[in-house]
Design a protein around this motif. Structure first.
Motif, PDB file in Angstrom:
ATOM      1  N   GLN A  28      -9.546  43.808  20.756  1.00  0.00           N
ATOM      2  CA  GLN A  28      -9.292  44.135  22.297  1.00  0.00           C
ATOM      3  C   GLN A  28      -7.926  45.188  22.525  1.00  0.00           C
ATOM      4  O   GLN A  28      -7.093  43.878  21.946  1.00  0.00           O
ATOM      5  N   VAL A  29      -6.982  45.268  23.456  1.00  0.00           N
ATOM      6  CA  VAL A  29      -6.139  46.003  23.486  1.00  0.00           C
ATOM      7  C   VAL A  29      -6.004  46.201  24.930  1.00  0.00           C
ATOM      8  O   VAL A  29      -6.580  45.680  25.985  1.00  0.00           O
ATOM      9  N   GLY A  80      -1.606  37.400  27.614  1.00  0.00           N
ATOM     10  CA  GLY A  80      -1.705  35.541  27.735  1.00  0.00           C
ATOM     11  C   GLY A  80      -2.865  35.316  26.845  1.00  0.00           C
ATOM     12  O   GLY A  80      -3.355  33.970  27.076  1.00  0.00           O
ATOM     13  N   LEU A  81      -4.110  36.718  26.841  1.00  0.00           N
ATOM     14  CA  LEU A  81      -5.262  36.502  26.474  1.00  0.00           C
ATOM     15  C   LEU A  81      -4.980  36.416  24.830  1.00  0.00           C
ATOM     16  O   LEU A  81      -4.918  37.077  23.993  1.00  0.00           O
ATOM     17  N   GLN A  82      -5.626  35.279  23.983  1.00  0.00           N
ATOM     18  CA  GLN A  82      -5.762  35.233  22.816  1.00  0.00           C
ATOM     19  C   GLN A  82      -6.890  35.950  21.705  1.00  0.00           C
ATOM     20  O   GLN A  82      -6.318  36.578  20.993  1.00  0.00           O
ATOM     21  N   GLN A  83      -7.786  36.513  22.811  1.00  0.00           N
ATOM     22  CA  GLN A  83      -8.906  37.238  22.826  1.00  0.00           C
ATOM     23  C   GLN A  83      -7.962  38.802  22.863  1.00  0.00           C
ATOM     24  O   GLN A  83      -8.851  39.355  22.443  1.00  0.00           O
ATOM     25  N   ILE A  84      -7.322  38.697  23.180  1.00  0.00           N
ATOM     26  CA  ILE A  84      -6.663  40.508  23.293  1.00  0.00           C
ATOM     27  C   ILE A  84      -5.550  39.958  22.117  1.00  0.00           C
ATOM     28  O   ILE A  84      -4.549  39.828  22.325  1.00  0.00           O
ATOM     29  N   ALA A  85      -6.371  41.332  20.794  1.00  0.00           N
ATOM     30  CA  ALA A  85      -5.138  41.036  19.669  1.00  0.00           C
ATOM     31  C   ALA A  85      -3.987  42.227  19.549  1.00  0.00           C
ATOM     32  O   ALA A  85      -2.973  41.552  19.474  1.00  0.00           O
ATOM     33  N   PHE A 104       2.006  46.876  19.001  1.00  0.00           N
ATOM     34  CA  PHE A 104       1.938  47.513  18.282  1.00  0.00           C
ATOM     35  C   PHE A 104       2.543  48.677  19.196  1.00  0.00           C
ATOM     36  O   PHE A 104       2.463  49.149  20.131  1.00  0.00           O
ATOM     37  N   ARG A 105       3.872  48.894  18.034  1.00  0.00           N
ATOM     38  CA  ARG A 105       4.534  50.406  18.809  1.00  0.00           C
ATOM     39  C   ARG A 105       4.053  51.358  18.226  1.00  0.00           C
ATOM     40  O   ARG A 105       4.585  51.966  17.241  1.00  0.00           O
ATOM     41  N   LEU A 106       4.055  52.732  19.568  1.00  0.00           N
ATOM     42  CA  LEU A 106       4.154  54.223  18.831  1.00  0.00           C
ATOM     43  C   LEU A 106       5.405  54.501  18.391  1.00  0.00           C
ATOM     44  O   LEU A 106       7.101  54.172  19.171  1.00  0.00           O
ATOM     45  N   SER A 120      -6.031  51.882  12.704  1.00  0.00           N
ATOM     46  CA  SER A 120      -4.903  50.753  11.965  1.00  0.00           C
ATOM     47  C   SER A 120      -5.949  50.060  13.060  1.00  0.00           C
ATOM     48  O   SER A 120      -5.641  48.540  11.450  1.00  0.00           O
ATOM     49  N   MET A 121      -5.778  49.534  14.227  1.00  0.00           N
ATOM     50  CA  MET A 121      -6.463  48.458  14.624  1.00  0.00           C
ATOM     51  C   MET A 121      -7.739  47.875  13.716  1.00  0.00           C
ATOM     52  O   MET A 121      -7.574  46.526  13.527  1.00  0.00           O
ATOM     53  N   PHE A 122      -8.525  49.152  13.912  1.00  0.00           N
ATOM     54  CA  PHE A 122     -10.086  49.178  13.518  1.00  0.00           C
ATOM     55  C   PHE A 122     -10.104  48.461  12.378  1.00  0.00           C
ATOM     56  O   PHE A 122     -11.346  48.136  11.507  1.00  0.00           O
ATOM     57  N   ARG A 123      -9.260  49.679  11.177  1.00  0.00           N
ATOM     58  CA  ARG A 123      -9.305  49.463   9.707  1.00  0.00           C
ATOM     59  C   ARG A 123      -9.526  47.606   8.983  1.00  0.00           C
ATOM     60  O   ARG A 123      -9.319  46.822   8.795  1.00  0.00           O
ATOM     61  N   ALA A 124      -8.000  46.920  10.543  1.00  0.00           N
ATOM     62  CA  ALA A 124      -8.006  45.608  10.294  1.00  0.00           C
ATOM     63  C   ALA A 124      -8.492  44.196  10.798  1.00  0.00           C
ATOM     64  O   ALA A 124      -8.397  43.734   9.675  1.00  0.00           O
ATOM     65  N   TRP A 125      -9.596  45.305  11.399  1.00  0.00           N
ATOM     66  CA  TRP A 125     -10.426  44.269  11.969  1.00  0.00           C
ATOM     67  C   TRP A 125     -11.765  44.779  10.339  1.00  0.00           C
ATOM     68  O   TRP A 125     -12.136  43.279  10.451  1.00  0.00           O
TER      69      TRP A 125
END
Length: 662
Positions: free
Chosen positions: A402-403, A413-418, A444-446, A654-659
């Motif tokens: 989640q982004v 402030g949500l821990q559920q958003i990575a 995550f900086r573009l 990249s985010m999905f690969r980390a998961w």
């Protein structure tokens, strides 16, 4: 307190009558005692079950109330009161579809049940089904023309539909019929705020608070009007009072968090702490979502979901549309989950760019179930703590990754958003900036600018300026007009002879707001005639046309503009900005960096005045910028949608690969 006395249940009818008298007098404990004694003798007494359920609802035990009244209906389904009260209990549980069924059942038994029609309107309003809500409210008023609830529901529905004149007339009527009703005054204040009659809106909210000083809704609405008028400190105080009175008031919490960004004196650490307090208040601390069965192959095509209430003519649309157009559909399947209250022509255009799922009126649980069913891999929030957000949907974590992006200038402030998507200019990597430490998400900086802008398709062409006067302008919301920035604008006007300042914002038509701004800018040195206010325009084209009367745009501080800055640049108008130490004070830096205008970024207030003054005195430079800015933008990262989409694709992959690796 009325005492129930000794009760006999030998005559259930007499006992019920006695209990109802106690109930009506407010002796709920005494009434409950009698209802339970009746049920001990006759467990299938429908009236006792029903009225015991009513008490449960009154004291906040809504699930118990629904069970008890449902039992009564199974014994006697022909009493409309049973269905109405069950509907109210279900509505309190946010089981709105079921509540609507019950109100409809009551109406089928008696088509002139005003309460059923009015409650039906309220349930449809909660679902954002405005057409049905208005029909139900009008039906209630055809039966009882001055029913307070129906007037309120009709006025609120019309306000949300944008039919402001009729809404204000209806709510004014309700307020006159109920002069001691804090709710009626508050509803009127909300409608007046929608048309930026800020002074009247503030007066209506204060009137409500004079009737009921502890009415949290009135405090919140007062804060919203004060914020729109540019009185951020007072707005924050009003939101805080609303929260003191109702700690679970989610809208007031969101409003407070956004409003804190308008204050020059508050620190990033204090803002971060406020977001963490919000999460502690609203997110269950030990919630563990069900496991996500998504395929962990990191290289497969991914399902991406975007969640927003702003898929319409809104700032978000200018930046999400180019991304939706350019994402690689062989690698990414896109679904937009829309809670947009009133779809428009922009909504229709966006619907053609993605799979569309309307979650208006759906509970967070219902929407989360749909997203899980769709097997979304990455779910992206586009709202943060702005109006109509669905952060509690994200708290249920329906997707494994989640982004948050685009719609809000800070952490959720949500821990559920990575992750939160940004760039290294607006959120510097330098540890001394504190950007990373003030987020619950990983930044995550573009590689280039975090924004990609798509101008309005019917934007007018740029007209050359023939006026000898230099016109500075700000088209930002007046909530961003801090006392500090107004003082700097006054200095600029003083240093550029004959110049004027044009202001266009939601408070432009409000006399009290104009007076406050004039007092701040003009003082004893600047003629009030040099400050010009212009109102709203019906179309983006007419709005952008006003830029042809402008020479230089002055960015606000501490909260920079985003869409307003891009619009100005597209219309050939250079923008001068003052860089600060947080995201909201660096957006302009990133945008100007993207188009190669770093020389218009000031590092100190003094430098801000100097840059704007020098530019205002250099007509040849202004003319050159005006002639070349649109082409410069088109060739810049700010409008390179294809490269922006490739960068976003890389980030998401990249985010999905980390998961997957976890």
């Amino acid at each position: 307190m009325v005492r129930s006395g000794r009760v006999t249940t030998d005559n259930p009818k007499r006992a019920i009558e006695q209990a109802v008298r106690l109930h009506s007098a407010g002796d709920l404990a005494g009434a409950e005692k009698i209802y339970r004694q009746i049920l001990a003798t006759n467990p299938n007494h429908p009236d006792a079950l029903h009225l015991l359920g009513v008490i449960a609802h009154q004291v906040g035990r809504h699930a118990d109330a629904a069970d008890l009244i449902s039992s009564a209906i199974r014994l006697n389904s022909r009493n409309p009161d049973y269905h109405i009260n069950l509907g109210e209990a279900l509505a309190a549980l946010n089981r709105l579809d079921e509540a609507i069924v019950e109100y409809r059942a009551a109406i089928q038994l008696n088509s002139r049940e005003v309460i059923a029609w009015s409650n039906l309107a309220a349930a449809y309003l909660a679902q954002e089904n405005l057409d049905e809500a208005i029909v139900a409210a009008r039906t209630a008023l055809s039966i009882k023309p001055d029913d307070a609830g129906a007037l309120a529901n009709l006025g609120i529905g019309l306000t949300r539909q944008g039919k402001f004149d009729e809404a204000i007339a209806i709510l004014s009527r309700a307020a006159k019929r109920n002069p001691r009703s804090a709710q009626a005054q508050t509803n009127l204040g909300m409608a007046l705020l929608a048309v930026n009659r800020l002074e009247e809106s503030i007066a209506a909210s204060r009137s409500a608070l004079s009737i009921d000083p502890n009415y949290a809704l009135a405090w919140n609405n007062l804060g919203a009007a004060l914020q729109q008028a540019g009185v951020a400190e007072e707005a924050v105080a009003a939101y805080r009072r609303a929260i003191e009175l109702n700690p679970r008031y989610a809208v007031a919490h969101d409003n407070l968090l956004l409003a804190l960004h308008y204050l020059p004196t508050i620190t990033p650490s204090e803002i971060f702490d406020a977001h963490q307090r919000w999460a502690k208040q609203f997110v269950p601390p030990n919630y563990i979502p069900p496991p996500h069965p998504n395929d962990r192959n990191p290289d497969r095509p991914l399902r991406i979901g975007f969640v927003s209430g702003d898929f319409r003519r809104h700032s978000v649309a200018y930046f999400i549309e180019p991304l939706l157009r350019k994402l690689d559909r062989t690698q990414f399947e896109i679904t937009c989950y829309s809670s947009t209250p009133i779809p428009d022509e922009v909504t229709e255009r966006l619907q053609k760019l993605a799979r569309w799922s309307d979650i208006r009126g759906k509970s967070d649980d219902q929407a989360a179930t749909r997203i899980r069913h769709d097997k979304i891999d990455i779910l992206i929030d586009l709202s943060g703590h702005t109006a109509g957000n669905r952060l509690m949907l994200f708290a249920r974590k329906p997707a494994p990754v989640q982004v948050t992006y685009l719609g809000y200038p800070d952490t959720t402030g949500l821990q559920q958003i990575a992750y939160r998507i940004s760039d290294a200019t607006v959120d510097p990597i330098d540890p001394s900036s504190g950007s990373d430490s003030f987020h619950t998400e990983a930044l995550f900086r573009l590689p280039r600018c975090a924004w990609c802008y798509l101008p309005s398709h019917d934007a007018p062409s740029i007209a050359p300026r023939a006026s000898a006067e230099v016109t500075f302008a700000s088209f930002n919301t007046f909530a961003k007009l801090s006392a500090d920035i107004l003082k700097l604008w006054s200095q600029i006007l003083e240093k550029v002879p004959g110049s004027r300042l044009m202001l266009k914002g939601h408070g432009s038509e409000d006399a009290a707001t104009r007076r406050r701004i004039l007092d701040s800018v003009c003082g004893n040195k600047i003629e009030p005639s040099r400050v010009v206010f212009t109102g709203r325009h019906a179309t983006p084209q007419l709005h952008l046309q006003v830029y042809n009367e402008v020479d230089i745009a002055l960015d606000t501080y501490p909260y920079h503009g985003t869409t307003t800055t891009c619009d100005a640049l597209w219309m050939g108008i250079p923008v001068v900005t003052l860089a600060g130490d947080r995201h909201v004070s660096r957006v302009g830096v990133s945008l100007l960096n993207a188009v190669g205008l770093d020389e218009l970024v000031a590092r100190t207030p003094r430098e801000y005045v100097e840059i704007a003054t020098a530019l205002g005195l250099d007509r040849a430079r202004l003319a050159n910028l005006r002639d070349g800015l649109r082409a410069r933008m088109q060739q810049s990262p700010l409008m390179d949608a294809a490269s922006h989409a490739r960068a976003m694709e890389g980030a998401l992959r990249s985010m999905f690969r980390a998961w997957c690796s976890r």
